[in-house]
Design a protein around this motif. Structure first.
Motif, PDB file in Angstrom:
ATOM      1  N   TYR A  65     -74.526 -19.352 -53.806  1.00 48.63           N
ATOM      2  CA  TYR A  65     -73.813 -20.449 -53.123  1.00 48.63           C
ATOM      3  C   TYR A  65     -74.250 -20.625 -51.681  1.00 48.63           C
ATOM      4  CZ  TYR A  65     -70.107 -23.541 -51.595  1.00 48.63           C
ATOM      5  OH  TYR A  65     -69.430 -24.622 -51.089  1.00 48.63           O
ATOM      6  N   SER A  70     -76.596 -28.159 -49.812  1.00 51.06           N
ATOM      7  CA  SER A  70     -75.523 -29.104 -49.605  1.00 51.06           C
ATOM      8  C   SER A  70     -74.296 -28.632 -50.374  1.00 51.06           C
ATOM      9  CB  SER A  70     -76.082 -30.432 -50.090  1.00 51.06           C
ATOM     10  OG  SER A  70     -75.197 -31.393 -50.135  1.00 51.06           O
ATOM     11  N   PRO A  71     -73.646 -27.590 -49.858  1.00 51.01           N
ATOM     12  CA  PRO A  71     -72.655 -26.846 -50.660  1.00 51.01           C
ATOM     13  C   PRO A  71     -71.525 -27.670 -51.259  1.00 51.01           C
ATOM     14  CG  PRO A  71     -72.736 -26.067 -48.360  1.00 51.01           C
ATOM     15  CD  PRO A  71     -73.849 -27.031 -48.527  1.00 51.01           C
ATOM     16  N   ILE A  72     -70.813 -28.469 -50.453  1.00 50.20           N
ATOM     17  CA  ILE A  72     -69.639 -29.109 -51.050  1.00 50.20           C
ATOM     18  C   ILE A  72     -70.003 -30.330 -51.886  1.00 50.20           C
ATOM     19  CG2 ILE A  72     -68.173 -28.250 -49.189  1.00 50.20           C
ATOM     20  CD1 ILE A  72     -67.698 -31.070 -48.323  1.00 50.20           C
ATOM     21  N   ARG A  73     -71.276 -30.750 -51.823  1.00 51.32           N
ATOM     22  CA  ARG A  73     -71.731 -31.780 -52.762  1.00 51.32           C
ATOM     23  C   ARG A  73     -72.163 -31.140 -54.071  1.00 51.32           C
ATOM     24  NH1 ARG A  73     -72.191 -36.609 -50.218  1.00 51.32           N
ATOM     25  NH2 ARG A  73     -72.601 -36.564 -47.985  1.00 51.32           N
ATOM     26  N   GLY A  76     -67.293 -28.399 -55.727  1.00 54.36           N
ATOM     27  CA  GLY A  76     -66.006 -28.739 -55.141  1.00 54.36           C
ATOM     28  C   GLY A  76     -65.047 -27.606 -55.466  1.00 54.36           C
ATOM     29  N   ALA A  77     -64.274 -27.155 -54.493  1.00 56.55           N
ATOM     30  CA  ALA A  77     -63.424 -26.002 -54.769  1.00 56.55           C
ATOM     31  C   ALA A  77     -62.038 -26.145 -54.175  1.00 56.55           C
ATOM     32  CB  ALA A  77     -64.075 -24.728 -54.229  1.00 56.55           C
ATOM     33  N   ILE A  97     -63.334 -31.769 -43.064  1.00 61.25           N
ATOM     34  CA  ILE A  97     -64.234 -31.276 -44.118  1.00 61.25           C
ATOM     35  C   ILE A  97     -65.353 -32.291 -44.371  1.00 61.25           C
ATOM     36  CG2 ILE A  97     -64.405 -30.572 -46.529  1.00 61.25           C
ATOM     37  CD1 ILE A  97     -61.450 -29.803 -46.383  1.00 61.25           C
ATOM     38  N   ALA A 140     -59.786 -32.498 -51.533  1.00 60.32           N
ATOM     39  CA  ALA A 140     -60.840 -31.837 -50.753  1.00 60.32           C
ATOM     40  C   ALA A 140     -61.986 -31.419 -51.666  1.00 60.32           C
ATOM     41  CB  ALA A 140     -60.267 -30.624 -50.020  1.00 60.32           C
ATOM     42  N   ALA A 141     -61.621 -30.916 -52.861  1.00 62.90           N
ATOM     43  CA  ALA A 141     -62.661 -30.472 -53.793  1.00 62.90           C
ATOM     44  C   ALA A 141     -63.557 -31.631 -54.225  1.00 62.90           C
ATOM     45  CB  ALA A 141     -62.020 -29.818 -55.019  1.00 62.90           C
ATOM     46  N   LEU A 142     -62.964 -32.828 -54.305  1.00 63.54           N
ATOM     47  CA  LEU A 142     -63.722 -33.987 -54.798  1.00 63.54           C
ATOM     48  C   LEU A 142     -64.502 -34.704 -53.693  1.00 63.54           C
ATOM     49  CD1 LEU A 142     -61.101 -35.544 -57.257  1.00 63.54           C
ATOM     50  CD2 LEU A 142     -63.000 -34.002 -57.784  1.00 63.54           C
ATOM     51  N   ASP A 145     -68.182 -35.309 -54.102  1.00 64.17           N
ATOM     52  CA  ASP A 145     -68.590 -35.814 -55.411  1.00 64.17           C
ATOM     53  C   ASP A 145     -69.452 -34.782 -56.135  1.00 64.17           C
ATOM     54  OD1 ASP A 145     -68.710 -37.578 -57.482  1.00 64.17           O
ATOM     55  OD2 ASP A 145     -70.329 -38.774 -56.640  1.00 64.17           O
ATOM     56  N   LEU A 173     -63.669 -35.359 -65.469  1.00 67.94           N
ATOM     57  CA  LEU A 173     -64.771 -34.713 -64.747  1.00 67.94           C
ATOM     58  C   LEU A 173     -65.771 -34.103 -65.733  1.00 67.94           C
ATOM     59  CD1 LEU A 173     -62.749 -32.972 -61.887  1.00 67.94           C
ATOM     60  CD2 LEU A 173     -64.257 -34.954 -61.662  1.00 67.94           C
ATOM     61  N   ARG A 178     -69.845 -32.999 -65.567  1.00 72.11           N
ATOM     62  CA  ARG A 178     -69.726 -31.961 -64.550  1.00 72.11           C
ATOM     63  C   ARG A 178     -69.343 -30.625 -65.176  1.00 72.11           C
ATOM     64  NH1 ARG A 178     -68.596 -35.578 -59.649  1.00 72.11           N
ATOM     65  NH2 ARG A 178     -68.047 -37.508 -60.688  1.00 72.11           N
TER      66      ARG A 178
END
Lengths: 308, 266
Positions: A65, A70-73, A76-77, A97, A140-142, A145, A173, A178
Motif C-alpha cells: 500500500y 495514488s493511494p486513495i484512488r 477506499g477505506a 482528504i 471518505a472511502a469513495l 473513486d 461497487l 471493484r
C-alpha cells in the motif's frame, strides 16, 4: 485485488494475526468475518500500511500500500467511523482528504450526495449519530473513486434502512468490477451481503469459501426420537452416521438425511416418534467454525479440509 | 459515481500542505489560539509603550534600541507560547480520535505528512507574526515619539527584531508539532515544550560551570532569546549564529519526529 500472504502480526506476547493468507477478488463482495478480537481490524490496518506486519505481506493490485502512487484512488477505506475530529464539519473533513489528491469542492459534494449527507455537510461531526458517521466514513472511502474498497464494520449502528442502503451500495461497487472487502462480526448480516466469506478466529484463517457453500456445507442435522434410542443409535452408527444424544429419548444425527433414517428404522422394526431436520443457524455454523481449530477452505472447484 | 482521475493524482507535498492547511483552519480551538496570539502581540507592546509615556518616572528608562524593541514586542513571547500550543494541538488532535489513521491512509508516506503540517503552520504563523510584530513596532514607535525614544525604522535592528520574533514564534510552533508527533498526547507534549523552554536551562545551570557555560548557549531557549537581541553585545551567541542554532533545533526536532512516526504503527 488484495493479496494477503502469510501475514502475521504480534503485539508483545499476543499473536493478533497468525499466518493468514487469502485473496480478495474483484467483482465480488467479500465478507471478512470473525468474532471481536479475531484479528480483522489488524489485518485491515496492515492492508493499508498503517500497521507493519511482523512477517508476511499484504498487497493491493500487486503493490504494497505504501508504494501506491495514488493511494486513495486505489483503495477506499473506512476503518472505524470514529476517525474524524468531532469538532470539524463533514465538509471540512472530506475537503482535507480530497485535497491530498488535488480534488476539491465538486468531488466532496458528489460523495456527500452519494451517502445522503448533503444536508448536514456544514454540521460538526460530533453532532452526528453513529449511522451518519458511518455514512461519512463511506463518503471518505469513495472520494478517490477507488478500484478497491475496504470497510471495517460498515453496518454497525445503522438502522434497517441504513443496512439495506449499505448492502445495495456494496453490491453496486462489486458489480462495477471493484474489489470489496467488508468486515463484520455478524454472520447473518454477511450471509445476506457477501458473495464470498473469509472467516478468522483467534488470529487464524478458518474458512475461505463462497457464501453459499458455507451455508449449505454442514448445516443440517436430524433429530430422531423413539423409545429405544440406544438400539437406534447403533443402527445409525453402523450405517455411517454420527450420532449424539439430544436428550433421554432423542438423538442428533448427522451424515444421513431424514428419509435414510426412516428407512433404516423401518428395516429394523424400530419405532420412531419424531423425525425433524434441523437446519443449523448461521450463527451456530459461525461459532463452530471459529471455535474449533480446523481449517476449512475451498479452492474454486474442490474442497479440502485440513486439520492442524 | 463519476470517475474523476487526473493524470498525476497522488499526494504531493503541495497537496498535503493544502490538506493540512484546511485542517489547521477548520478547528475552532486552533482559530482561537491564533487570534489570541495575534491579540497579545498587537496589544501588549503598545500598551507598555503607552505606560512609558504616561508615567515615565515609574517605568524603566528606554536607553537604547534594544530596550525600545523589547517594549514594543512585549507580547511576542506570550504569542510564541500560544503558537507553540497551536503546534502541539495541530498534531495531537489527530490521535484521540485516530483521525491520524485517515490521514496516513490518504498519505501513506508519513514524512510528507510531517513536512506538510510544518509548512502549513509556517505559512500561517510567519506572515501573521511578521505583520503583527511590524504593527506593534510601528504603534509603539508612534506612541514613544512623545518621549524621544530611539525606536526608528531607519535602524536595521528594528527590522531584525520583527524578523527574529517571527522566527522565534514559528520555532515554538514547530517544536510543539514535533513533540506532538513524538508524544501523541496534548498534555504530554505541552509539558515537554514548556520543560524544554523553561525548565531545561535551569537544570543545565546546575551542572559544573565549565559544562554549563559550553552547553547553555546552544539550548533552544537561550538561542531563541539571543537571536532576538537587536545589538551584537551581551552574553551568549551573536544573533545571526543564534538564529542558525534555533533553525537547527526546529529541523532536528522535525527529523526526529519523522523517523519516529514512520517506524510506529498508526
Amino acid at each position: 485485488m488484495i493479496e494477503i500472504d502469510h501475514l502475521t502480526k504480534r503485539f508483545g506476547s499476543t499473536l493478533a494475526v497468525d499466518d493468514i493468507s487469502f485473496t480478495v477478488r474483484p467483482g465480488l463482495v467479500t465478507g471478512f468475518l470473525g468474532p471481536n478480537g479475531a484479528g480483522k481490524s489488524t489485518t485491515m490496518r496492515m492492508i493499508l500500511g498503517l500497521d507493519r506486519p511482523t512477517s508476511g505481506t499484504a498487497r493491493v493490485d500487486g503493490r504494497s500500500y505504501t508504494d501506491l502512487p495514488s493511494p486513495i484512488r486505489t483503495v477506499g477505506a473506512m476503518l472505524d467511523a470514529g476517525q474524524v475530529h468531532p469538532r470539524r464539519t463533514a465538509n471540512a473533513h472530506l475537503t482535507a482528504i480530497a485535497a491530498t489528491t488535488g480534488e476539491g469542492r465538486a468531488r466532496v459534494q458528489e460523495v456527500l450526495d452519494v451517502v445522503g449527507l448533503s444536508d448536514r455537510a456544514r454540521s460538526r461531526v460530533g453532532t452526528f449519530s453513529l449511522g451518519m458517521r458511518q455514512r461519512l466514513g463511506i463518503a471518505a472511502a469513495l472520494l478517490g473513486d477507488p478500484g478497491t474498497v475496504v470497510l471495517d464494520e460498515p453496518m454497525n449502528g445503522l438502522d434497517p434502512d441504513g443496512i439495506i442502503w449499505v448492502r445495495s451500495l456494496l453490491r453496486r461497487l462489486a458489480r462495477e468490477g471493484r474489489t470489496v472487502l467488508v468486515s463484520s462480526h455478524l454472520m447473518g448480516e454477511m450471509a445476506q451481503t457477501a458473495d464470498h466469506l473469509v472467516v478468522v478466529g483467534r488470529g487464524r484463517l478458518v474458512a475461505d469459501v463462497p457464501t453459499e457453500q458455507l451455508l449449505q456445507g454442514r448445516t443440517s442435522t436430524v433429530r430422531v426420537r423413539g423409545p429405544e434410542p440406544a438400539r437406534l443409535a447403533r443402527v445409525l452408527t453402523d450405517a455411517g452416521a454420527t450420532v449424539e444424544p439430544a436428550d433421554e429419548s432423542a438423538l442428533h444425527v448427522s451424515g444421513l438425511d431424514a428419509a435414510q433414517i426412516a428407512r433404516l428404522a423401518l428395516g429394523q422394526q424400530l419405532e420412531v416418534h419424531e423425525l425433524v431436520t434441523e437446519r443449523r443457524s448461521l450463527e451456530d455454523a459461525f461459532l463452530e467454525l471459529t471455535h474449533d481449530a480446523s481449517f476449512y477452505r475451498a479452492a474454486p472447484t474442490t474442497e479440502r479440509i485440513v486439520t492442524r | 459515481m463519476s470517475s474523476s482521475a487526473t493524470p498525476a493524482s497522488g499526494p504531493t507535498l503541495g497537496r498535503v500542505t493544502r490538506s493540512e492547511t484546511v485542517k489547521l483552519k477548520t478547528l475552532r480551538s486552533h482559530v482561537v489560539l491564533v487570534a489570541t496570539a495575534a491579540l497579545f502581540l498587537l496589544v501588549l507592546g503598545p500598551v507598555q509603550a503607552l505606560g512609558q509615556v504616561l508615567a515615565p518616572k515609574e517605568a524603566e528608562p528606554i536607553g537604547d534600541l534594544g530596550a525600545a524593541t523589547s517594549v514594543a514586542l512585549n507580547g511576542g513571547v506570550t504569542a510564541a507560547l500560544l503558537l507553540g500550543i497551536l503546534g502541539v494541538l495541530s498534531v495531537t488532535s489527530e490521535f484521540p480520535t485516530a483521525l491520524v489513521r485517515t490521514t496516513f491512509w490518504a498519505v501513506p508516506r508519513r514524512g510528507m505528512v510531517v513536512r506538510g503540517k510544518a509548512i502549513a503552520l509556517a505559512r500561517l504563523v510567519l506572515p501573521l507574526v511578521l505583520v503583527g510584530a511590524a504593527v506593534a513596532l510601528e504603534a509603539s514607535r508612534v506612541i514613544l515619539t512623545r518621549i524621544d525614544s530611539p525606536l526608528t525604522w531607519t535602524e536595521p535592528g528594528t527590522w531584525w527584531a520583527a524578523v527574529a520574533m517571527s522566527l522565534y514564534a514559528l520555532g515554538w510552533g514547530l517544536l510543539g508539532q514535533s513533540l506532538g508527533w513524538i508524544l501523541r498526547s496534548a498534555v504530554g507534549a505541552a509539558f515537554a515544550l514548556l520543560g524544554l523552554m523553561f525548565v531545561l536551562p535551569m537544570l543545565v545551570a546546575l551542572l559544573p560551570h565549565s559544562i554549563a557555560d559550553a552547553v547553555m548557549p546552544l539550548l533552544a531557549s537561550e538561542a531563541g532569546s539571543a537571536m532576538m537581541r537587536v545589538d551584537q553585545t551581551g552574553p551568549g551567541l551573536a544573533p545571526p549564529v543564534a538564529a542558525l542554532v534555533w533553525v537547527g533545533w526546529m529541523l532536528a526536532a522535525l527529523v526526529v519526529a519523522s523517523v519516529i512516526v514512520r517506524r510506529r504503527d498508526a
